[in-house]
Design an enzyme around this catalytic site. Structure first.
Site, PDB file in Angstrom:
ATOM      1  CB  SER A   1     -11.194  -6.191   6.903  1.00  0.00           C
ATOM      2  OG  SER A   1     -10.811  -5.832   5.601  1.00  0.00           O
TER       3      SER A   1
ATOM      4  CB  CYS B   1      -7.355  -4.006  -0.619  1.00  0.00           C
ATOM      5  SG  CYS B   1      -6.368  -4.824   0.647  1.00  0.00           S
TER       6      CYS B   1
ATOM      7  CG  ASP C   1      -5.140  -2.700   8.776  1.00  0.00           C
ATOM      8  OD1 ASP C   1      -4.256  -2.283   9.543  1.00  0.00           O
ATOM      9  OD2 ASP C   1      -6.300  -2.259   8.781  1.00  0.00           O
TER      10      ASP C   1
ATOM     11  CB  CYS D   1      -0.908   0.018   1.223  1.00  0.00           C
ATOM     12  SG  CYS D   1      -1.855  -1.474   1.501  1.00  0.00           S
TER      13      CYS D   1
ATOM     14  CE  LYS E   1      -8.003   0.506  10.734  1.00  0.00           C
ATOM     15  NZ  LYS E   1      -7.736  -0.332   9.548  1.00  0.00           N
TER      16      LYS E   1
ATOM     17  CD  GLU F   1      -9.268  -4.132   9.779  1.00  0.00           C
ATOM     18  OE1 GLU F   1      -9.481  -2.990   9.393  1.00  0.00           O
ATOM     19  OE2 GLU F   1      -8.684  -4.989   9.092  1.00  0.00           O
TER      20      GLU F   1
ATOM     21  CB  CYS G   1      -1.924   0.920   4.436  1.00  0.00           C
ATOM     22  SG  CYS G   1      -2.466  -0.625   5.204  1.00  0.00           S
TER      23      CYS G   1
END
EC number: 4.2.1.9
Length: 566
Positions: free
Chosen positions: A477, A201, A87, A55, A130, A451, A128
């Site tokens: 998530s 993602c 994550d 990320c 947060k 998560e 990414c």
């Protein structure tokens, strides 16, 4: 030697100007600056660049382009970095306890550096989960001339048969293997082909959801967040951001707190609901509002989500990826559809100085396939629903995008932490029709509010995504789907009813009515509360020790300071 404050050096003149700043200028000269530079605005270029996650690996070249833009605009760019927590690699183990607390740490570190060095402006890059709300929180807290740039999503991989694959296939593939649907060789093939480029993602998961929020709030350029991380167009956006922040410094605005209003926050919630976005947004949007001194909680969001139609057919609840959305025009396509349907406040300001409606006039409308019109939605209400009742008095959240049934009733099967539930799921030691309870995973109880993707994805991969329900005071998530309810507030560690649930209790979930009830007499609950003994937890120190002492309740965003109300 500069002896008087220079034009537009709103902050940095305290470092560079006057006879008492000889030492400071000497240090700056040692960084390569000259006399002309001392008279210019200093702009921080901050990113979460690092090699711990794909990320963040595209951020350095983008930040370098922002430096070019700042220089072209007449300023001095000063690049610095802060941490990120992946994550992707912390999922399913104790490392995930650090994910949500990292949001506060990132915001604090950006604030600390910008205030310490008296920067006149800020361009922030994140990639990414947060890290995105963290940068936005810092921008609003500082209220400097600022722009946020998302690093972009990765492109999908492909199977040997040409089928698109993403990390969602990997996490759900574990459940498919556990239930005998695929072989270990097939699972290994998914692992090696589902994530093939840098970037976040590729579906409407947490990162892309919050990138869309940044556009909608006016903190980012419209159309910028959907551009894939590997596209060279991202360099253009970086350079444009550097130039624009210099214009804002020179013009005196707009500043972040002028962009964060109740109307723009409502717009952000509308965009999340219309796209079936990540449930993590219910923590991050109130936290951004908190920095601006605007009360905004679960109830405020639930009202917007309930009135908003689901119009974007995006993964994980839908069919298409962010790269597909980019091909038809990106986030502005969604916002145009919502504006045309009467669901957006078009008069909210943006980073360009124009209103949202004025900016959207330059962008395309819905294509009818990836993004539908509001008159022909995928569902009449948004992709997120808040549930309330005696089990979650302050609320809990479920993502309804792609959900077939909106009612569930079953017996509770209680787990005191994520690991115990994960073990039961891995061995399929649970009963169809059950409500799996994972408690003691909230901001204080976790600590850190992990998560639960490893658990929820395994359940879905086993084909049980709607055969059982899951309730937790932890998080999910953006990739989570199925009958999964999270963010239960109050959490167990703060006296929430979830702490009193026992194996075999009946739990009734009615998503359409927005209710979640523990079918236990009030007198019995009162007796349980009097005799309740909290589970023993290991002692903690370091960052989590400080976090537990400071973090507030889930329904207010799990924030750690007084915010813009000071």
């Amino acid at each position: 030697m500069s002896n008087a404050p220079s034009l537009h050096k709103h902050k940095s003149h305290i470092v560079t100007d006057g006879i008492m700043r000889v030492e400071q200028r000497a240090f700056l000269r040692a960084t390569g600056l000259g006399d002309e530079d001392m008279a210019k605005s200093f702009v921080g270029i901050v990113s979460t660049a690092g090699e711990n996650t794909p990320c963040s690996m595209s951020l350095i070249p983008q930040a370098d382009c922002a430096r070019l833009g700042v220089a072209e605009g007449g300023g001095v760019p000063v690049r610095f970095t802060t941490i990120s927590v992946s994550d992707g690699t912390t999922m399913g183990h104790a490392g995930m306890c650090m994910s949500l607390p990292s949001r506060e740490l990132i915001a604090d570190s950006v604030e600390m550096s910008a205030r310490a060095h008296a920067y006149d402006g800020l361009v922030s890059f994140a990639g990414c989960d947060k890290t995105l709300p963290a940068m936005m929180m810092a921008m609003v807290r500082l209220n400097l001339p600022s722009i946020f740039v998302f690093g972009g999503a990765m492109l999908p991989g492909y199977s040997a048969h040409g089928t698109e694959r993403t990390v969602l296939n990997a996490v759900e593939g574990i459940g498919q293997y556990q239930s005998g649907q695929i072989t270990l060789s097939e699972l290994s093939d998914i692992e090696r082909t589902c994530a093939v480029t840098v970037g976040a993602c590729p579906g409407q998961f947490s990162a892309s959801t919050m990138a869309m929020v940044a556009e909608t709030l006016g903190l980012s350029f419209l159309g910028s967040s959907s551009i894939p991380a590997v596209y060279s167009e991202r360099m253009v956006i970086g350079r444009k951001a550097g130039k624009r922040v210099m214009q804002i410094i020179n013009d005196g605005g707009p500043l972040p707190r002028s962009l964060i209003t109740r109307e723009s926050l409502e717009n952000a919630c509308t965009a999340v609901a219309a796209t079936g976005g990540s449930t993590n947004s219910v923590l991050h949007i109130p936290a951004i509002a908190h920095e601006a001194g605007i009360p905004f909680n679960f109830d405020d969001m639930a009202h917007i989500f309930q009135r908003t139609p689901l119009i974007a057919n995006l993964s994980p609840g839908g069919q298409f990826l962010i790269k597909d959305l980019n091909q038809i025009g990106g986030v502005p396509v969604i916002l145009n559809a919502l504006l045309q349907g009467g669901y957006l406040h078009g008069n909210t300001p943006t980073i360009t100085g124009c209103s949202l409606a004025e900016e959207l006039a330059h962008h395309a409308g819905p294509d009818g396939k990836i993004v539908r019109s509001c008159s022909n939605p995928l569902a009449t209400t948004g992709g997120l629903v808040m549930l309330k009742g005696n089990l979650c008095p302050d609320g809990a959240w479920i993502k309804t995008a792609g959900l077939k049934s909106l009612y569930f009733e079953g017996k509770a099967q209680v787990f005191e932490n994520e690991e115990d539930c994960a073990q039961a799921v891995a061995t399929q030691n649970y009963t169809p029709g059950s409500v799996l309870i994972i408690r003691n995973e909230g901001p204080k109880g976790g600590p850190g509010m992990r998560e639960m993707l490893a658990v929820t994805a395994a359940i879905y991969g086993q084909g049980m995504g709607e055969q059982v329900a899951l309730l937790t005071d932890g998080r999910f998530s953006g990739a989570t789907r199925g009958m999964c309810i999270g963010y239960a507030s109050p959490e167990a560690a703060q006296g929430g009813t979830i702490a009193l649930v026992r194996n075999g209790d009946i739990i009734r979930i009615n998503v359409k009515a927005g209710t979640i009830e523990l079918i236990v007499p009030e007198e019995e609950l009162h007796n349980r509360k009097k005799t309740y003994v909290a589970p023993k937890v290991p002692s903690i120190n370091g960052v989590l020790e400080k976090y537990v002492k400071l973090v507030g309740p889930t329904h207010l965003g799990a924030v750690t300071h007084i915010g813009g109300f000071a």
